[in-house]
Write an enzyme that holds these catalytic residues in place. Structure first.
Site, PDB file in Angstrom:
ATOM      1  N   GLU A   1      42.686  44.676  34.192  1.00 55.67           N
ATOM      2  CA  GLU A   1      42.014  44.354  35.451  1.00 55.67           C
ATOM      3  C   GLU A   1      41.754  45.619  36.268  1.00 55.67           C
ATOM      4  OE1 GLU A   1      43.789  41.264  38.028  1.00 55.67           O
ATOM      5  OE2 GLU A   1      43.241  42.535  39.717  1.00 55.67           O
TER       6      GLU A   1
ATOM      7  N   SER B   1      37.124  30.910  42.232  1.00 54.70           N
ATOM      8  CA  SER B   1      37.147  31.602  43.529  1.00 54.70           C
ATOM      9  C   SER B   1      36.672  33.037  43.355  1.00 54.70           C
ATOM     10  CB  SER B   1      38.575  31.591  44.073  1.00 54.70           C
ATOM     11  OG  SER B   1      38.741  32.608  45.024  1.00 54.70           O
TER      12      SER B   1
ATOM     13  N   GLU C   1      41.371  32.682  50.186  1.00 57.27           N
ATOM     14  CA  GLU C   1      41.156  31.592  49.235  1.00 57.27           C
ATOM     15  C   GLU C   1      41.130  30.229  49.939  1.00 57.27           C
ATOM     16  OE1 GLU C   1      43.829  31.823  45.849  1.00 57.27           O
ATOM     17  OE2 GLU C   1      42.079  31.541  44.561  1.00 57.27           O
TER      18      GLU C   1
ATOM     19  N   CYS D   1      43.603  34.616  40.411  1.00 54.37           N
ATOM     20  CA  CYS D   1      44.511  35.776  40.503  1.00 54.37           C
ATOM     21  C   CYS D   1      45.105  36.194  39.178  1.00 54.37           C
ATOM     22  CB  CYS D   1      45.598  35.567  41.532  1.00 54.37           C
ATOM     23  SG  CYS D   1      45.910  33.886  41.964  1.00 54.37           S
TER      24      CYS D   1
ATOM     25  N   CYS E   1      53.493  34.037  36.362  1.00 58.52           N
ATOM     26  CA  CYS E   1      53.796  35.473  36.270  1.00 58.52           C
ATOM     27  C   CYS E   1      55.251  35.744  35.909  1.00 58.52           C
ATOM     28  CB  CYS E   1      53.472  36.166  37.579  1.00 58.52           C
ATOM     29  SG  CYS E   1      51.813  35.811  38.152  1.00 58.52           S
TER      30      CYS E   1
ATOM     31  N   GLU F   1      37.852  29.989  51.694  1.00 59.15           N
ATOM     32  CA  GLU F   1      36.776  29.720  50.735  1.00 59.15           C
ATOM     33  C   GLU F   1      36.812  28.261  50.290  1.00 59.15           C
ATOM     34  OE1 GLU F   1      37.040  32.075  47.161  1.00 59.15           O
ATOM     35  OE2 GLU F   1      35.243  31.167  46.275  1.00 59.15           O
TER      36      GLU F   1
ATOM     37  N   GLU G   1      33.930  46.814  38.446  1.00 56.76           N
ATOM     38  CA  GLU G   1      33.460  46.059  39.605  1.00 56.76           C
ATOM     39  C   GLU G   1      34.527  45.951  40.703  1.00 56.76           C
ATOM     40  OE1 GLU G   1      33.751  44.908  36.491  1.00 56.76           O
ATOM     41  OE2 GLU G   1      34.349  42.805  36.420  1.00 56.76           O
TER      42      GLU G   1
ATOM     43  N   LYS H   1      47.029  43.137  33.895  1.00 58.50           N
ATOM     44  CA  LYS H   1      46.682  43.832  35.126  1.00 58.50           C
ATOM     45  C   LYS H   1      46.210  45.263  34.835  1.00 58.50           C
ATOM     46  CE  LYS H   1      47.425  40.980  38.689  1.00 58.50           C
ATOM     47  NZ  LYS H   1      46.745  39.841  38.088  1.00 58.50           N
TER      48      LYS H   1
END
Ligand code: SF4
Ligand code: SF4
Ligand code: SF4
Ligand code: FES
Lengths: 165, 590
Positions: free
Chosen positions: B363, B321, B281, B301, B505, B284, B368, B360
């Site tokens: 996710e 990102s 990150e 994230c 979180c 990037e 993908e 999650k």
């Protein structure tokens, strides 16, 4: 009447644009939903989505309002609405049998619409015509002193497109 | 301070501040009036009437959560008549409830149970009509069981006021009221972001995570699988609460030991991949700064935030990102790098993540994110689920001797630890980006401006004379406010961190339920969990992601360098607009 055409969408757009000029645009949601029901006979999901987008009101809020008021139809309704009175007087004089006969004849439950979109069946609490109980109302006409046989004859007349006075 | 007023509670005189409710005044004086629909972070609904008190001179009992104190007011909180009235109210709730407590997931930590017990309801006098709507299990993360709903409305207010997702409404009316998404859509087809905050505030089992504990127990008993675990930073900071410890007890070592006892062959740590995320990150980000790429760059994230992005902010997808979340990076290197090290077919690896998060689960199911044609993360369990498994397996968690994570994917820097709290990802990224950009080591690595529970936080870093402006938001409602600013003034920030849950979180939708003397999402508890992570960061000698020797080794042996072709293949992804499109009302952005 429930077809969603571009013309109707534009009409709705203009109506909402007019509402959004007012002081508390959000509070015009009920007025807008009335307009929708007037145009389509019920609140089509696609149109509620459009209202949500145009008014920037989350769909869940619109759904909350639409389901809160019994006035709003959430499904397309038939050409004719049959309301069976289940008030005390009608009930004593056999309204339950009349309701059963209609359900059997049309093959639907209360709140449903026949597949041919001809009839929607509803219950009513006292239509104010106890003198001629048991009564039903089709659209805005009252029919009294009915029994199971007479009510089916009545339905058949509507099917043929004949409306008796 | 305003002039104090005099009130009387149960015949005794007290001086209190004006402009507060009876409940607030009583709380401070040590009278805990029972309550249900009230939550200090949400608007007052006054719906349940469990909190009624007697005010002398008032026509009927008043709801203390909504009623303000007045000079000379005489309040009674515990008369026999009042107790009876209150008990009747709760009894009515119970009468329509399934009350299959002994087979219910919330047995033992259900507010309705506690309330009924404190009212002294010891028999069921009426058999009310039960609700029979059935359970909506369509979503990957959150399941909805309206049969257990007691219509307190907390989830609806949480979802719309704090999260600004507006997925839920109380549809229909009276006894027929049901909490549901628009059009009674299945959760999977709704705008739900899977954040799980409705689960956290629900007093009963009407919202739950989709439970994978049985599935996991079964797989842990399969001798043909190599079982690999990872766990998120915030899990160690909260799991102790499920065993009666104070919030903020760091149970990292015990958790590692417990996971081994449950049958995992390798216990790694999501914090390792938090370091990995920072490497990618930060690289990037600097690339975008140097090559005039899309800014501000926004972190990626938080799984609930990703779903929110796709439905509510598709216009900002290019700002986000391309880095996968730490969990998904961890699973990707587990099934490639680690499988190669072991010399096994990655299909034999069971990759399990213990997460503070319900989203999650969603996710992990995103196609993908697959690696080599298979799911990267096979099973995600929440902190609650893993705590239950530990108890169910008879493991004496509190008395376990702490153990260490395995190599090569288990070691982390202090930067990887603070990923669990709001502001932590940004702070960790700054530590590495600064050094990558200036070639010098950042001395003052603790960024105070980005810590704490303020909804939107701002900060500045000077890198070789260039000012980098950053912002941090936690909870999707705060994120919406910040993103509204970005839409209006795209040049205002360079780098933005967003976490979908209040507090980040540490306040995730999968964390332990509030105990007897606490409330869901209590800020004190969130702060203590965060502090546990900041303390762990401080205790480490290595506090910057790029200094983590196992990370350096991973790049040397496998990934080459941050942003390399292999790294892109495995650690990056792309987002697409999803429908239905979400709507945030303008009025809530002010
Ligand atoms: S939600 Fe609570 S009261 Fe209801 S069945 Fe579960 S444990 Fe019992
Ligand atoms: S999981 Fe989050 S977004 Fe989904 S309904 Fe619950 S609170 Fe709303
Ligand atoms: S689902 Fe839970 S939080 Fe929501 S209204 Fe029902 S009981 Fe309350
Ligand atoms: S807590 Fe006061 S009315 Fe529900």
């Amino acid at each position: 009447m429930s077809e969603i055409t571009q013309e109707k969408k534009d009409e709705l757009k203009a109506f909402i644009a007019e509402c959004s000029q007012k002081q508390y645009p959000d509070s015009y949601l009920i007025a807008v939903l009335h307009k929708v029901q007037g145009m389509f006979g019920y609140l089509p999901r696609e149109v509620m989505d459009q209202v949500a987008d145009m008014m920037q009101i989350p769909t869940a809020h619109i759904w909350g309002v639409a389901t809160f008021y019994h006035y709003f139809n959430l499904k397309p309704i038939g050409k004719h609405t049959i309301s069976v009175c289940l008030g005390t007087a009608c009930y004593v004089k056999g309204a339950a049998e009349i309701l059963d006969a209609i359900k059997r004849e049309l093959g639907i439950q209360v709140g449903q619409t026949t597949e041919d979109m001809l009839f929607t069946l509803q219950e009513a609490r006292c239509l104010g015509a106890c003198g001629i109980a048991p009564v039903i109302m089709i659209d805005d006409k009252i029919y009294g002193e009915l029994d199971a046989k007479k009510v089916i004859a009545l339905i058949n007349q509507y099917r043929k497109g004949v409306q008796v006075a | 301070m305003e002039k104090l007023i005099t009130i009387y509670i149960n015949g005794r005189e007290y001086k209190v501040e004006p402009n507060q409710t009876i409940m607030q005044a009583a709380d401070k004086l040590g009278f805990h009036i029972p309550r249900l629909c009230y939550h200090p972070k949400l608007s007052i609904e006054g719906a349940c009437r469990v909190c009624i008190v007697e005010v002398e001179g008032a026509k009927s009992y008043v709801a203390s959560c909504a009623y303000p104190v007045n000079e000379g007011m005489k309040i009674h909180t515990n008369t026999q008549e009042l107790r009876r009235a209150r008990r009747d109210i709760v009894e009515l709730l119970v009468d329509n409830h399934p009350m299959d407590c002994h087979t219910c997931e919330r047995d033992g930590n259900c507010e309705l149970q506690r309330l009924a017990a404190s009212m002294g309801i010891r028999a069921r006098h009426f058999e009310g009509e039960r609700k029979q709507y059935g359970v909506d299990v369509s979503g990957d993360s959150v399941i909805r069981n309206p049969d257990k709903c007691i219509l307190c409305g907390r989830c609806v207010r949480m979802c719309s006021e704090i999260q600004q997702v507006h997925n839920l409404t109380q549809a229909h009316r009276g006894f027929n009221t049901v909490v549901m998404p628009a059009y009674n859509m299945p959760m999977a087809e709704s705008v739900c972001t899977a954040c799980g905050q409705c689960i956290n505030v629900c007093p009963t089992a009407a919202f739950l995570e989709k439970n994978y504990t049985q599935d996991l127990f079964e797989k842990l008993n399969d001798p043909n699988l190599i079982k690999v675990a990872q766990f998120a930073p915030s899990v160690r900071a909260a799991i102790g609460e499920a065993f009666g410890l104070e919030p903020g007890s760091n149970m990292e070592g015990q958790l590692v030991a417990a996971l081994r006892k449950l049958g995992f062959d390798y216990v790694f740590d999501t914090q390792f991949s938090a370091d990995l995320t920072i490497m990618e990150e930060a690289t990037e980000f600097l690339e975008r700064v140097q090559n005039k790429g899309k800014l501000p760059m926004i972190t990626s994230c938080s799984s609930a935030w990703m779903k929110c992005l796709e439905q509510f902010y598709p216009d900002l997808i290019d700002n986000v990102s391309t880095c996968k979340s730490p969990m998904s990076m961890q699973s990707a290197v587990t099934k490639t790098y680690f499988a190669q090290k072991l010399g096994v077919d990655p299909k034999k690896i069971l990759s399990v993540a213990a997460m503070c998060c319900t989203a999650k689960k969603y996710e992990a199911a995103r196609p993908e994110l697959n690696v080599e044609g298979m799911r990267a993360t096979d099973i995600v369990v929440t902190t609650r689920e893993i705590a239950w498994m530990i108890k169910s397996a008879g493991i004496d968690f509190l008395n376990l001797k702490p153990e260490e994570q395995d190599h090569p994917l288990g070691m982390s820097s202090g930067a990887g630890v603070i990923f669990g709290t709001t502001g932590g990802v940004m702070e960790a990224a700054i530590r590495t980006a600064y050094e990558l950009y200036t070639g010098q080591t950042l001395v003052d690595i603790e960024v105070e401006d980005l810590r704490g529970l303020k909804g939107v936080k701002e900060g500045k870093v000077l890198m070789d004379g260039q000012e980098i402006r950053v912002a941090v938001a936690h909870g999707l409602g705060n994120a919406c406010k910040l993103l509204d600013t970005v839409r209006k003034d795209p040049g205002r920030y360079h780098f933005i961190e967003i976490m979908g849950c209040p507090g980040g979180c540490v306040g995730g939708g999968g964390q332990p339920y509030a105990g007897v003397n606490s409330i869901p999402l209590d800020e004190g508890a969130l702060r203590k969990r965060a502090q546990a992570l900041y303390d762990e960061d401080r205790s480490k000698t290595i506090r910057r992601s790029h200094d983590n020797p196992d990370i350096q080794k991973l790049y040397k042996e496998f990934l080459q360098r941050p942003g390399s072709h292999v790294a892109h293949e495995l650690l990056h992804t792309h987002y697409k607009q999803k429908f239905p499109k979400g709507i945030v009302p303008k009025s809530s952005l002010q």
